[in-house]
Design a protein around this motif. Structure first.
Motif, PDB file in Angstrom:
ATOM      1  N   SER A   1       6.204  34.882  12.062  1.00  9.14           N
ATOM      2  CA  SER A   1       6.546  35.380  13.907  1.00  9.14           C
ATOM      3  C   SER A   1       7.884  34.245  13.998  1.00  9.14           C
ATOM      4  O   SER A   1       7.954  34.501  15.379  1.00  9.14           O
ATOM      5  CB  SER A   1       4.775  34.312  13.993  1.00  9.14           C
ATOM      6  OG  SER A   1       5.225  32.784  13.601  1.00  9.14           O
ATOM      7  N   VAL A   2       7.706  33.455  12.689  1.00  6.82           N
ATOM      8  CA  VAL A   2       9.554  32.793  13.350  1.00  6.82           C
ATOM      9  C   VAL A   2      10.689  33.670  12.604  1.00  6.82           C
ATOM     10  O   VAL A   2      12.419  33.862  13.232  1.00  6.82           O
ATOM     11  CB  VAL A   2       9.686  31.197  12.686  1.00  6.82           C
ATOM     12  CG1 VAL A   2      11.103  30.615  12.925  1.00  6.82           C
ATOM     13  CG2 VAL A   2       8.340  30.983  13.381  1.00  6.82           C
ATOM     14  N   VAL A   3      10.459  34.394  11.117  1.00  6.86           N
ATOM     15  CA  VAL A   3      11.294  34.742  10.320  1.00  6.86           C
ATOM     16  C   VAL A   3      11.567  36.729  11.035  1.00  6.86           C
ATOM     17  O   VAL A   3      10.224  36.280   9.980  1.00  6.86           O
ATOM     18  CB  VAL A   3      11.482  34.729   9.295  1.00  6.86           C
ATOM     19  CG1 VAL A   3      12.547  34.525   8.066  1.00  6.86           C
ATOM     20  CG2 VAL A   3      11.924  32.783   8.972  1.00  6.86           C
ATOM     21  N   TYR A   4      12.053  37.112  11.015  1.00  7.40           N
ATOM     22  CA  TYR A   4      12.054  38.212  11.026  1.00  7.40           C
ATOM     23  C   TYR A   4      13.551  38.487  11.943  1.00  7.40           C
ATOM     24  O   TYR A   4      14.006  38.444  12.839  1.00  7.40           O
ATOM     25  CB  TYR A   4      10.479  38.771  12.616  1.00  7.40           C
ATOM     26  CG  TYR A   4      10.628  38.066  14.222  1.00  7.40           C
ATOM     27  CD1 TYR A   4      11.519  38.833  15.378  1.00  7.40           C
ATOM     28  CD2 TYR A   4      10.270  37.250  14.655  1.00  7.40           C
ATOM     29  CE1 TYR A   4      11.614  38.371  16.183  1.00  7.40           C
ATOM     30  CE2 TYR A   4      10.111  36.292  15.621  1.00  7.40           C
ATOM     31  CZ  TYR A   4      11.262  37.017  16.692  1.00  7.40           C
ATOM     32  OH  TYR A   4      11.436  37.047  17.811  1.00  7.40           O
ATOM     33  N   ALA A   5      13.343  40.981  12.379  1.00  5.33           N
ATOM     34  CA  ALA A   5      14.351  40.517  12.152  1.00  5.33           C
ATOM     35  C   ALA A   5      14.788  41.042  14.339  1.00  5.33           C
ATOM     36  O   ALA A   5      13.793  41.274  14.434  1.00  5.33           O
ATOM     37  CB  ALA A   5      15.085  42.447  11.797  1.00  5.33           C
ATOM     38  N   GLY A   6      16.098  40.240  14.200  1.00  3.64           N
ATOM     39  CA  GLY A   6      16.390  39.805  15.918  1.00  3.64           C
ATOM     40  C   GLY A   6      16.006  38.723  15.666  1.00  3.64           C
ATOM     41  O   GLY A   6      16.520  37.911  17.091  1.00  3.64           O
ATOM     42  N   ALA A   7      15.876  37.563  15.504  1.00  8.40           N
ATOM     43  CA  ALA A   7      14.656  36.504  15.340  1.00  8.40           C
ATOM     44  C   ALA A   7      15.837  35.390  15.494  1.00  8.40           C
ATOM     45  O   ALA A   7      17.481  36.143  14.287  1.00  8.40           O
ATOM     46  CB  ALA A   7      13.376  35.983  14.709  1.00  8.40           C
ATOM     47  N   SER A   8      16.784  34.457  16.122  1.00 10.67           N
ATOM     48  CA  SER A   8      17.641  33.473  15.884  1.00 10.67           C
ATOM     49  C   SER A   8      16.910  32.100  15.386  1.00 10.67           C
ATOM     50  O   SER A   8      15.569  31.440  15.470  1.00 10.67           O
ATOM     51  CB  SER A   8      18.274  33.185  17.607  1.00 10.67           C
ATOM     52  OG  SER A   8      19.227  31.775  16.848  1.00 10.67           O
ATOM     53  N   VAL A   9      17.449  31.788  13.724  1.00  8.26           N
ATOM     54  CA  VAL A   9      16.576  30.994  13.096  1.00  8.26           C
ATOM     55  C   VAL A   9      17.900  29.824  12.486  1.00  8.26           C
ATOM     56  O   VAL A   9      18.634  29.965  12.380  1.00  8.26           O
ATOM     57  CB  VAL A   9      15.815  31.113  12.224  1.00  8.26           C
ATOM     58  CG1 VAL A   9      14.438  32.466  12.372  1.00  8.26           C
ATOM     59  CG2 VAL A   9      16.143  32.573  11.172  1.00  8.26           C
ATOM     60  N   THR A  10      17.029  29.043  11.648  1.00 12.80           N
ATOM     61  CA  THR A  10      17.543  27.832  11.483  1.00 12.80           C
ATOM     62  C   THR A  10      16.435  27.458  10.498  1.00 12.80           C
ATOM     63  O   THR A  10      15.238  27.266  10.368  1.00 12.80           O
ATOM     64  CB  THR A  10      17.869  26.481  12.380  1.00 12.80           C
ATOM     65  OG1 THR A  10      18.162  26.250  13.485  1.00 12.80           O
ATOM     66  CG2 THR A  10      17.882  25.248  10.997  1.00 12.80           C
ATOM     67  N   LEU A  11      17.477  28.075   9.141  1.00 12.92           N
ATOM     68  CA  LEU A  11      16.362  28.096   7.841  1.00 12.92           C
ATOM     69  C   LEU A  11      16.595  27.428   6.911  1.00 12.92           C
ATOM     70  O   LEU A  11      18.227  26.818   6.821  1.00 12.92           O
ATOM     71  CB  LEU A  11      16.135  29.378   6.528  1.00 12.92           C
ATOM     72  CG  LEU A  11      15.957  30.613   7.727  1.00 12.92           C
ATOM     73  CD1 LEU A  11      16.856  31.984   7.108  1.00 12.92           C
ATOM     74  CD2 LEU A  11      15.062  30.502   8.767  1.00 12.92           C
ATOM     75  N   THR A  12      15.583  26.393   6.124  1.00 17.30           N
ATOM     76  CA  THR A  12      16.027  25.291   5.280  1.00 17.30           C
ATOM     77  C   THR A  12      14.946  25.115   3.837  1.00 17.30           C
ATOM     78  O   THR A  12      14.744  26.296   3.846  1.00 17.30           O
ATOM     79  CB  THR A  12      15.714  23.631   5.598  1.00 17.30           C
ATOM     80  OG1 THR A  12      16.008  23.579   6.762  1.00 17.30           O
ATOM     81  CG2 THR A  12      16.419  22.470   4.443  1.00 17.30           C
ATOM     82  N   GLY A  13      16.146  25.990   3.171  1.00 10.38           N
ATOM     83  CA  GLY A  13      16.056  26.027   1.714  1.00 10.38           C
ATOM     84  C   GLY A  13      17.117  25.976   0.261  1.00 10.38           C
ATOM     85  O   GLY A  13      17.970  24.890   0.538  1.00 10.38           O
ATOM     86  N   SER A  14      16.862  26.689  -0.406  1.00 10.66           N
ATOM     87  CA  SER A  14      18.160  26.718  -1.507  1.00 10.66           C
ATOM     88  C   SER A  14      18.424  28.417  -2.092  1.00 10.66           C
ATOM     89  O   SER A  14      17.729  29.597  -1.878  1.00 10.66           O
ATOM     90  CB  SER A  14      17.692  25.860  -3.330  1.00 10.66           C
ATOM     91  OG  SER A  14      16.590  26.307  -3.049  1.00 10.66           O
ATOM     92  N   VAL A  15      19.543  28.328  -2.493  1.00 11.32           N
ATOM     93  CA  VAL A  15      20.038  29.244  -3.018  1.00 11.32           C
ATOM     94  C   VAL A  15      19.409  29.378  -4.125  1.00 11.32           C
ATOM     95  O   VAL A  15      19.733  28.896  -4.932  1.00 11.32           O
ATOM     96  CB  VAL A  15      22.117  29.580  -2.896  1.00 11.32           C
ATOM     97  CG1 VAL A  15      22.559  31.062  -3.951  1.00 11.32           C
ATOM     98  CG2 VAL A  15      22.461  29.109  -1.469  1.00 11.32           C
ATOM     99  N   ASP A  16      18.629  30.783  -4.916  1.00 12.32           N
ATOM    100  CA  ASP A  16      18.770  31.025  -6.407  1.00 12.32           C
ATOM    101  C   ASP A  16      19.661  32.370  -6.750  1.00 12.32           C
ATOM    102  O   ASP A  16      19.342  33.849  -6.455  1.00 12.32           O
ATOM    103  CB  ASP A  16      17.114  31.165  -6.403  1.00 12.32           C
ATOM    104  CG  ASP A  16      17.026  31.632  -7.765  1.00 12.32           C
ATOM    105  OD1 ASP A  16      17.702  31.808  -8.300  1.00 12.32           O
ATOM    106  OD2 ASP A  16      15.546  31.572  -7.493  1.00 12.32           O
ATOM    107  N   GLU A  17      20.732  32.207  -7.228  1.00 11.13           N
ATOM    108  CA  GLU A  17      21.758  32.943  -7.344  1.00 11.13           C
ATOM    109  C   GLU A  17      21.013  34.279  -9.299  1.00 11.13           C
ATOM    110  O   GLU A  17      21.672  35.508  -8.715  1.00 11.13           O
ATOM    111  CB  GLU A  17      23.086  32.326  -8.600  1.00 11.13           C
ATOM    112  CG  GLU A  17      24.172  31.472  -7.201  1.00 11.13           C
ATOM    113  CD  GLU A  17      24.478  32.796  -6.341  1.00 11.13           C
ATOM    114  OE1 GLU A  17      25.053  33.797  -6.740  1.00 11.13           O
ATOM    115  OE2 GLU A  17      25.447  32.254  -5.534  1.00 11.13           O
ATOM    116  N   GLY A  18      20.192  33.376  -9.463  1.00 11.03           N
ATOM    117  CA  GLY A  18      19.395  34.201 -10.343  1.00 11.03           C
ATOM    118  C   GLY A  18      18.261  34.869 -10.140  1.00 11.03           C
ATOM    119  O   GLY A  18      18.126  35.985 -11.310  1.00 11.03           O
ATOM    120  N   MET A  19      17.688  35.235  -9.291  1.00 12.98           N
ATOM    121  CA  MET A  19      16.517  36.210  -8.281  1.00 12.98           C
ATOM    122  C   MET A  19      17.036  36.742  -8.700  1.00 12.98           C
ATOM    123  O   MET A  19      18.348  37.724  -8.196  1.00 12.98           O
ATOM    124  CB  MET A  19      16.203  34.906  -7.147  1.00 12.98           C
ATOM    125  CG  MET A  19      14.794  35.789  -6.063  1.00 12.98           C
ATOM    126  SD  MET A  19      14.928  36.075  -4.674  1.00 12.98           S
ATOM    127  CE  MET A  19      13.637  34.506  -5.643  1.00 12.98           C
TER     128      MET A  19
END
Length: 144
Positions: free
Chosen positions: A107-125
């Motif tokens: 309900s926060v992260v969807y196409a068109g939503a303006s968000v701030t995300l905290t997390g990490s990059v996983d290059e090997g995913m």
């Protein structure tokens, strides 16, 4: 009919070998005698199923990320967009396109939503989205 295939193959193999040996291969004019076996052999019939399953393409759920991998935490923000593959989301931040994965509130992260995300990059995913650098979301907040 299936029982005749093995002996038929043996007879045909014998005929082919005999034809090969019947030519005038020597310089002294002698002809060779073909070597044949008394009973033709055939490969045993297999009733086993193929070890390759019908469905060989793995399914990878793009909404799940592996947060157990170490990575430096970072924060990105922007407007979420639909990815080129169905069900995939991306976010462009400072010139880099990130594919959005992990356990987040849809309900926060969807196409068109303006968000701030905290997390990490996983290059090997490994993903099915085929777009962006994989970003595993740990926290998602709507932007003001």
């Amino acid at each position: 009919m299936a029982g005749l295939i093995g002996p038929l193959v043996g007879v045909l193999m014998t005929a082919v070998l005999a034809a090969c040996g019947a030519g005038d291969g020597g310089s002294d004019g002698e002809t060779s005698t073909p070597v044949t076996s008394a009973e033709p052999t055939s490969a045993p019939e297999s009733t086993e199923e193929s070890p390759v399953p019908d469905e060989t393409t793995p399914y990878l759920d793009p909404s799940l990320g592996d947060s157990s991998k170490p990575g430096s935490s970072m924060t990105i923000s922007g407007t979420v967009e639909a990815g080129v593959e169905a069900g995939c989301l991306v976010l462009e931040h400072e010139g880099t396109v990130y594919g959005i994965f992990g356990n987040y509130d849809s309900s926060v992260v969807y196409a068109g939503a303006s968000v701030t995300l905290t997390g990490s990059v996983d290059e090997g995913m490994m993903t099915t989205c085929q777009q962006g650098t994989p970003f595993v979301v740990e926290d998602a907040q709507p932007s003001d």
